[in-house]
Scaffold this motif. Structure first.
Motif, PDB file in Angstrom:
ATOM      1  N   CYS A 172     -13.549 -30.187  -2.769  1.00 43.10           N
ATOM      2  CA  CYS A 172     -14.891 -29.677  -3.042  1.00 43.10           C
ATOM      3  C   CYS A 172     -15.672 -29.378  -1.764  1.00 43.10           C
ATOM      4  O   CYS A 172     -16.559 -28.539  -1.752  1.00 43.10           O
ATOM      5  N   ALA A 173     -15.326 -30.086  -0.691  1.00 39.72           N
ATOM      6  CA  ALA A 173     -16.159 -30.031   0.520  1.00 39.72           C
ATOM      7  C   ALA A 173     -16.306 -28.615   1.071  1.00 39.72           C
ATOM      8  O   ALA A 173     -17.404 -28.185   1.408  1.00 39.72           O
ATOM      9  N   ASP A 174     -15.176 -27.880   1.129  1.00 41.16           N
ATOM     10  CA  ASP A 174     -15.216 -26.528   1.683  1.00 41.16           C
ATOM     11  C   ASP A 174     -16.071 -25.588   0.845  1.00 41.16           C
ATOM     12  O   ASP A 174     -16.618 -24.617   1.346  1.00 41.16           O
ATOM     13  N   SER A 175     -16.135 -25.883  -0.454  1.00 37.86           N
ATOM     14  CA  SER A 175     -16.820 -24.957  -1.356  1.00 37.86           C
ATOM     15  C   SER A 175     -18.340 -25.095  -1.278  1.00 37.86           C
ATOM     16  O   SER A 175     -19.065 -24.203  -1.685  1.00 37.86           O
ATOM     17  N   CYS A 176     -18.819 -26.223  -0.773  1.00 39.58           N
ATOM     18  CA  CYS A 176     -20.254 -26.525  -0.849  1.00 39.58           C
ATOM     19  C   CYS A 176     -21.055 -25.624   0.091  1.00 39.58           C
ATOM     20  O   CYS A 176     -20.872 -25.657   1.309  1.00 39.58           O
ATOM     21  N   PRO A 177     -21.964 -24.806  -0.466  1.00 38.03           N
ATOM     22  CA  PRO A 177     -22.704 -23.871   0.390  1.00 38.03           C
ATOM     23  C   PRO A 177     -23.744 -24.566   1.276  1.00 38.03           C
ATOM     24  O   PRO A 177     -24.179 -23.999   2.272  1.00 38.03           O
ATOM     25  N   THR A 178     -24.133 -25.787   0.915  1.00 36.83           N
ATOM     26  CA  THR A 178     -25.175 -26.458   1.715  1.00 36.83           C
ATOM     27  C   THR A 178     -24.584 -27.603   2.558  1.00 36.83           C
ATOM     28  O   THR A 178     -25.333 -28.392   3.128  1.00 36.83           O
ATOM     29  N   GLU A 179     -23.259 -27.662   2.606  1.00 35.52           N
ATOM     30  CA  GLU A 179     -22.562 -28.708   3.375  1.00 35.52           C
ATOM     31  C   GLU A 179     -23.042 -30.105   3.004  1.00 35.52           C
ATOM     32  O   GLU A 179     -23.241 -30.970   3.857  1.00 35.52           O
ATOM     33  N   ALA A 180     -23.245 -30.301   1.707  1.00 36.50           N
ATOM     34  CA  ALA A 180     -23.734 -31.591   1.234  1.00 36.50           C
ATOM     35  C   ALA A 180     -22.583 -32.554   0.933  1.00 36.50           C
ATOM     36  O   ALA A 180     -22.807 -33.708   0.604  1.00 36.50           O
ATOM     37  N   ILE A 181     -21.340 -32.058   1.027  1.00 34.98           N
ATOM     38  CA  ILE A 181     -20.201 -32.922   0.744  1.00 34.98           C
ATOM     39  C   ILE A 181     -19.448 -33.184   2.047  1.00 34.98           C
ATOM     40  O   ILE A 181     -19.068 -32.248   2.761  1.00 34.98           O
ATOM     41  N   VAL A 182     -19.280 -34.434   2.378  1.00 32.58           N
ATOM     42  CA  VAL A 182     -18.552 -34.770   3.608  1.00 32.58           C
ATOM     43  C   VAL A 182     -17.309 -35.582   3.278  1.00 32.58           C
ATOM     44  O   VAL A 182     -17.300 -36.417   2.369  1.00 32.58           O
ATOM     45  N   VAL A 183     -16.245 -35.303   4.007  1.00 31.51           N
ATOM     46  CA  VAL A 183     -15.001 -36.038   3.833  1.00 31.51           C
ATOM     47  C   VAL A 183     -14.758 -36.857   5.090  1.00 31.51           C
ATOM     48  O   VAL A 183     -14.758 -36.324   6.195  1.00 31.51           O
ATOM     49  N   GLU A 184     -14.578 -38.126   4.897  1.00 31.54           N
ATOM     50  CA  GLU A 184     -14.276 -38.978   6.053  1.00 31.54           C
ATOM     51  C   GLU A 184     -12.875 -39.528   5.862  1.00 31.54           C
ATOM     52  O   GLU A 184     -12.570 -40.119   4.841  1.00 31.54           O
ATOM     53  N   LYS A 185     -12.030 -39.302   6.829  1.00 28.93           N
ATOM     54  CA  LYS A 185     -10.684 -39.849   6.732  1.00 28.93           C
ATOM     55  C   LYS A 185     -10.435 -40.752   7.921  1.00 28.93           C
ATOM     56  O   LYS A 185     -10.783 -40.419   9.045  1.00 28.93           O
ATOM     57  N   LYS A 186      -9.861 -41.898   7.637  1.00 28.17           N
ATOM     58  CA  LYS A 186      -9.527 -42.821   8.720  1.00 28.17           C
ATOM     59  C   LYS A 186      -8.429 -42.223   9.576  1.00 28.17           C
ATOM     60  O   LYS A 186      -7.623 -41.437   9.107  1.00 28.17           O
ATOM     61  N   GLU A 187      -8.382 -42.618  10.803  1.00 25.44           N
ATOM     62  CA  GLU A 187      -7.346 -42.135  11.689  1.00 25.44           C
ATOM     63  C   GLU A 187      -5.988 -42.626  11.186  1.00 25.44           C
ATOM     64  O   GLU A 187      -5.852 -43.769  10.741  1.00 25.44           O
ATOM     65  N   ASP A 188      -4.983 -41.750  11.227  1.00 22.73           N
ATOM     66  CA  ASP A 188      -3.648 -42.117  10.764  1.00 22.73           C
ATOM     67  C   ASP A 188      -2.925 -42.895  11.870  1.00 22.73           C
ATOM     68  O   ASP A 188      -2.557 -42.342  12.896  1.00 22.73           O
ATOM     69  N   LYS A 189      -2.767 -44.196  11.615  1.00 24.09           N
ATOM     70  CA  LYS A 189      -2.148 -45.051  12.645  1.00 24.09           C
ATOM     71  C   LYS A 189      -0.665 -44.733  12.855  1.00 24.09           C
ATOM     72  O   LYS A 189      -0.085 -45.061  13.874  1.00 24.09           O
ATOM     73  N   ASN A 190      -0.086 -44.116  11.838  1.00 22.72           N
ATOM     74  CA  ASN A 190       1.347 -43.799  11.934  1.00 22.72           C
ATOM     75  C   ASN A 190       1.604 -42.351  12.338  1.00 22.72           C
ATOM     76  O   ASN A 190       2.709 -41.848  12.175  1.00 22.72           O
ATOM     77  N   ALA A 191       0.570 -41.700  12.849  1.00 29.12           N
ATOM     78  CA  ALA A 191       0.730 -40.296  13.252  1.00 29.12           C
ATOM     79  C   ALA A 191       1.786 -40.189  14.346  1.00 29.12           C
ATOM     80  O   ALA A 191       1.935 -41.087  15.175  1.00 29.12           O
ATOM     81  N   VAL A 192       2.524 -39.075  14.295  1.00 28.58           N
ATOM     82  CA  VAL A 192       3.549 -38.873  15.327  1.00 28.58           C
ATOM     83  C   VAL A 192       3.037 -37.832  16.319  1.00 28.58           C
ATOM     84  O   VAL A 192       2.055 -37.140  16.063  1.00 28.58           O
ATOM     85  N   ASN A 193       3.727 -37.716  17.445  1.00 29.60           N
ATOM     86  CA  ASN A 193       3.392 -36.670  18.410  1.00 29.60           C
ATOM     87  C   ASN A 193       4.097 -35.382  17.970  1.00 29.60           C
ATOM     88  O   ASN A 193       5.308 -35.252  18.121  1.00 29.60           O
ATOM     89  N   ALA A 194       3.310 -34.466  17.418  1.00 29.51           N
ATOM     90  CA  ALA A 194       3.887 -33.259  16.813  1.00 29.51           C
ATOM     91  C   ALA A 194       4.708 -32.448  17.818  1.00 29.51           C
ATOM     92  O   ALA A 194       5.661 -31.773  17.436  1.00 29.51           O
ATOM     93  N   ALA A 195       4.364 -32.524  19.082  1.00 35.08           N
ATOM     94  CA  ALA A 195       5.063 -31.727  20.100  1.00 35.08           C
ATOM     95  C   ALA A 195       6.530 -32.138  20.241  1.00 35.08           C
ATOM     96  O   ALA A 195       7.355 -31.375  20.737  1.00 35.08           O
ATOM     97  N   ASP A 196       6.861 -33.353  19.798  1.00 36.16           N
ATOM     98  CA  ASP A 196       8.256 -33.804  19.873  1.00 36.16           C
ATOM     99  C   ASP A 196       9.141 -33.142  18.813  1.00 36.16           C
ATOM    100  O   ASP A 196      10.360 -33.306  18.830  1.00 36.16           O
ATOM    101  N   TYR A 197       8.532 -32.455  17.858  1.00 40.67           N
ATOM    102  CA  TYR A 197       9.290 -31.909  16.727  1.00 40.67           C
ATOM    103  C   TYR A 197       9.337 -30.390  16.800  1.00 40.67           C
ATOM    104  O   TYR A 197       8.297 -29.746  16.882  1.00 40.67           O
ATOM    105  N   GLN A 198      10.543 -29.829  16.768  1.00 42.53           N
ATOM    106  CA  GLN A 198      10.733 -28.390  16.931  1.00 42.53           C
ATOM    107  C   GLN A 198      11.696 -27.846  15.883  1.00 42.53           C
ATOM    108  O   GLN A 198      12.652 -28.523  15.525  1.00 42.53           O
ATOM    109  N   GLY A 199      11.458 -26.639  15.460  1.00 43.61           N
ATOM    110  CA  GLY A 199      12.426 -25.957  14.608  1.00 43.61           C
ATOM    111  C   GLY A 199      12.108 -26.038  13.126  1.00 43.61           C
ATOM    112  O   GLY A 199      11.495 -26.987  12.658  1.00 43.61           O
ATOM    113  N   VAL A 200      12.524 -24.985  12.420  1.00 42.50           N
ATOM    114  CA  VAL A 200      12.379 -24.927  10.966  1.00 42.50           C
ATOM    115  C   VAL A 200      13.763 -25.127  10.371  1.00 42.50           C
ATOM    116  O   VAL A 200      14.704 -24.426  10.739  1.00 42.50           O
TER     117      VAL A 200
END
Lengths: 398, 262
Positions: free
Chosen positions: A44-72
């Motif tokens: 819903c957040a993107d749709s709100c014309p008055t920016e009245a909806i905010v999304v808060e997401k905690k930092e992902d502790k298990n995030a990886v370093n995307a640069a280490d991953y290559q190829g489709v």
């Protein structure tokens, strides 16, 4: 909960309700309020014309370093030495994604004595093929295939991994995602690369095709998706292309595999199976009686297509379940779908409305199927179908 | 035999109507139902209990009103039901959902069989069953269209694949995801419904099942929804008419040839 509505900024316009995929999750009176049906997706957040909806997401502790991953990567599903069409469609699509990212495209091929098949992978755009061979990989089985692919992922770190949304593809993709701690989007109908973030935009239908959702996997790798057969277009193969063949010696042994296949039974049908067919002719309650289903089969046969059915015809016991198209049956997207005597309940439309051309034949001019049809014919199946069969036969023989 | 059946309460999409003017969904008043495939899963579990004895527990994760879905399962004949409900579970993708259900299954006990429907009709992912099996380290059989035999240490099943099926053995304990064609789910009985209403259904929170906070709900989800939108509807099609059926058929042939379909 991390989606919040800032009451003083909300103008109660209700735009968010249309953007929300979950029925009843937002109620708008004086201001918008999230109910306990809210799933916190933040759509819903993107749709709100008055920016009245905010999304808060905690930092992902298990995030990886995307640069280490290559190829489709594309999983090359094969049975008895035949590559499933969807794998070739995905190589064609994967080629485009790899070019956009400036990276390589690889096929992941498992089987017993399937080295030869790698040439098809190269012809359809692969730069590399990871080949895992052995008797233990002769047939698809969850344990052996999951373990081998997880080992490959850990060693070679792909950025994107695609599977056909077949029974086998969907069987083990979810296990792989859990084992390597990454996200998986099911049944995508569209893939693209986000210009800015370089993330894979994975678009899929939900609620039986009534809404579309674009899903991201921002912090984990690989970004995994299953893709419906027949949605992506196959490129013309180029057999002068070649690439790098990388053999991988998997440690998986027969005793590591819990399930045993005793027998593989193919349905004896005069016509093709639904998922692979370019043309599908389906019959519904309007065929009137089980003995009239041959009219459907005849037309399918002359068109070189498959015969399908609506839930009504299956529930009536006229047609076996494996022929059912729709939400509780198969989802199909052929070039041509001919719906005969099918009224067009939402659950049927969900399974076929992305077909390129839809022809509806029904005696009721008010039938909802005509709303999605490219061409509609109001008429009696008993007369129209034999005529069409005859005409197509003449055309074929001409 | 201890059996757990994982179910989901879903909006009855067959009741969803499209607004003919705006082309958007009319969501008001859409009833909630037990996901149809999950009823097949429950039926399969009940049949095995009738054959072999034991207990069938149904499990769902959802908002408090999902308790209605559990009561329906009790009315059909399940012995116990557990609701997993916690604001912290909200926003879970299939990774986080399968983790949550797996933690709850560990708390229920050591089932020999876990049944799921092949997929839910709202999300259609078919990912939660295999996800549960992976979190628990169990073997699985998906798209099961027939249980041929329940042996003491394994199951002999037919698993649907494109164009046919495989006959496979799966050692127990295992996760089995079932097709619609596996059986015809029974209706709740009068007696069952009365019993179901008296039954206490415990609600478990994230703390009750010992779930790690960063593996559940939105925070435990690897995927994020970026955008949700209405699909493009095909424009109104063309009705083909003519004096005779023959004329109409020729017209269709012409159209399809023109579009290079045939």
């Amino acid at each position: 909960m991390s989606v919040k509505i800032i009451a003083e900024d909300c103008v109660a316009c209700g735009v968010c309700i249309d953007a929300c995929p979950f029925p009843g999750a937002i109620e708008v009176n004086d201001v918008a309020v999230l109910t306990d049906k809210c799933n916190g997706c933040g759509a819903c957040a993107d749709s709100c014309p008055t920016e009245a909806i905010v999304v808060e997401k905690k930092e992902d502790k298990n995030a990886v370093n995307a640069a280490d991953y290559q190829g489709v990567w594309v999983f090359i599903e094969q049975r008895d030495g035949l590559i499933a069409n969807v794998a070739l469609e995905l190589l064609s699509e994967g080629r485009k994604l790899a070019d956009k990212l400036g990276t390589h495209l690889a096929g992941v091929l498992l089987g017993d004595g399937v080295t030869e098949l790698s040439k098809h992978c190269f012809a359809y755009g692969a730069d590399k093929v990871y080949l895992v061979e052995g008797a233990v990989f002769k047939y698809y089985r969850t344990d052996s295939y999951t373990e081998a692919i997880c080992n490959l992922i850990r060693q070679y770190k792909p950025e994107i991994l695609l599977f056909g949304a077949t029974n086998n593809g969907r069987d083990f993709a979810a296990r792989i995602a859990v084992r390597v701690d990454t996200g998986l989007t099911a049944d995508c109908t569209e893939l693209a690369i986000d210009q800015e973030s370089k993330l894979l935009l994975q678009t899929r239908p939900a609620f039986g095709g009534n809404v579309m959702a674009t899903i991201l996997c921002p912090n984990r790798r690989p970004q995994m998706a299953t893709v419906r057969p027949k949605v992506m277009k196959k490129l013309e193969p180029d057999y002068s292309r070649s690439g790098q063949l990388i053999r991988y010696d998997s440690p998986v042994r027969e005793e590591d595999v819990s399930t045993k296949i005793l027998e593989v039974v193919e349905h004896a049908t005069k016509t093709l199976n639904l998922a692979e067919a370019e043309i599908i002719v389906s019959g519904g309650r309007g065929i009137g009686a089980p003995e009239n289903y041959y009219l459907i089969e005849q037309l399918a046969e002359v068109l070189g297509g498959a015969a399908g059915a609506s839930r009504a015809a299956v529930d009536a016991g006229w047609v076996p379940h494996y022929r059912q198209v729709g939400q509780t049956g198969k989802t199909v997207a052929p070039k041509l779908y001919i719906a005969c005597g099918i009224s067009g309940a939402i659950q049927h439309l969900a399974g076929m409305q992305t077909s390129d051309v839809i022809v509806a034949i029904n005696k009721d001019p008010e039938a909802p199927i005509f709303k999605v049809a490219t061409y509609g014919i109001v008429g009696d199946l008993q007369k129209v179908l034999p005529l069409l069969t005859k005409k197509f036969k003449e055309l074929k023989e001409a | 035999m201890e059996i757990i059946v994982c179910i989901k309460q879903v909006p009855d999409t067959t009741e969803v109507k499209i607004d003919p003017v705006k082309g958007t969904l009319i969501r008001e008043g859409v009833p909630s139902i037990v996901n149809p495939f999950d009823k097949n899963a429950l039926e399969a579990a009940l049949q095995i209990r009738e054959q072999k004895g034991g207990k069938v527990t149904v499990l769902t994760m959802g908002p408090p009103q999902a308790v209605d879905a559990l009561r329906e399962c009790l009315a059909m004949g399940a012995d116990e039901a557990v609701l997993l409900s916690d604001r912290a579970f909200a926003g879970a993708d299939s990774w986080a959902t399968s983790y949550t259900l797996a933690k709850a299954i560990e708390k229920v006990g050591k089932p020999e069989l876990i049944f799921c429907g092949k997929q839910a009709i709202d999300g259609d992912t078919a990912q939660v069953g295999p996800g549960i099996a992976e979190h628990l380290g169990l073997p699985q059989a998906t798209y099961v269209q027939k249980i041929r035999e329940v042996q003491s240490e394994q199951l002999l099943v037919e698993r649907a694949i494109e164009g046919g099926y495989e006959v496979i053995t799966v050692p127990l304990p295992a996760m089995i995801a079932v097709e619609k064609s596996i059986n015809e789910p029974r209706f709740p009985t009068m007696m069952g419904t009365m019993k179901a209403h008296k039954k206490t259904i415990p609600t478990w929170s994230a703390a009750d099942i010992g779930a790690e906070a960063d593996k559940i709900g939105l925070d435990g989800s690897c995927t994020q929804v970026k955008r949700v939108f209405a699909p493009e509807r095909k424009g109104q099609g063309e009705m083909l008419t003519g004096e005779t059926e023959n004329e109409v058929c020729l017209l269709l042939l012409e159209k399809l040839q023109g579009a290079k379909i045939v």
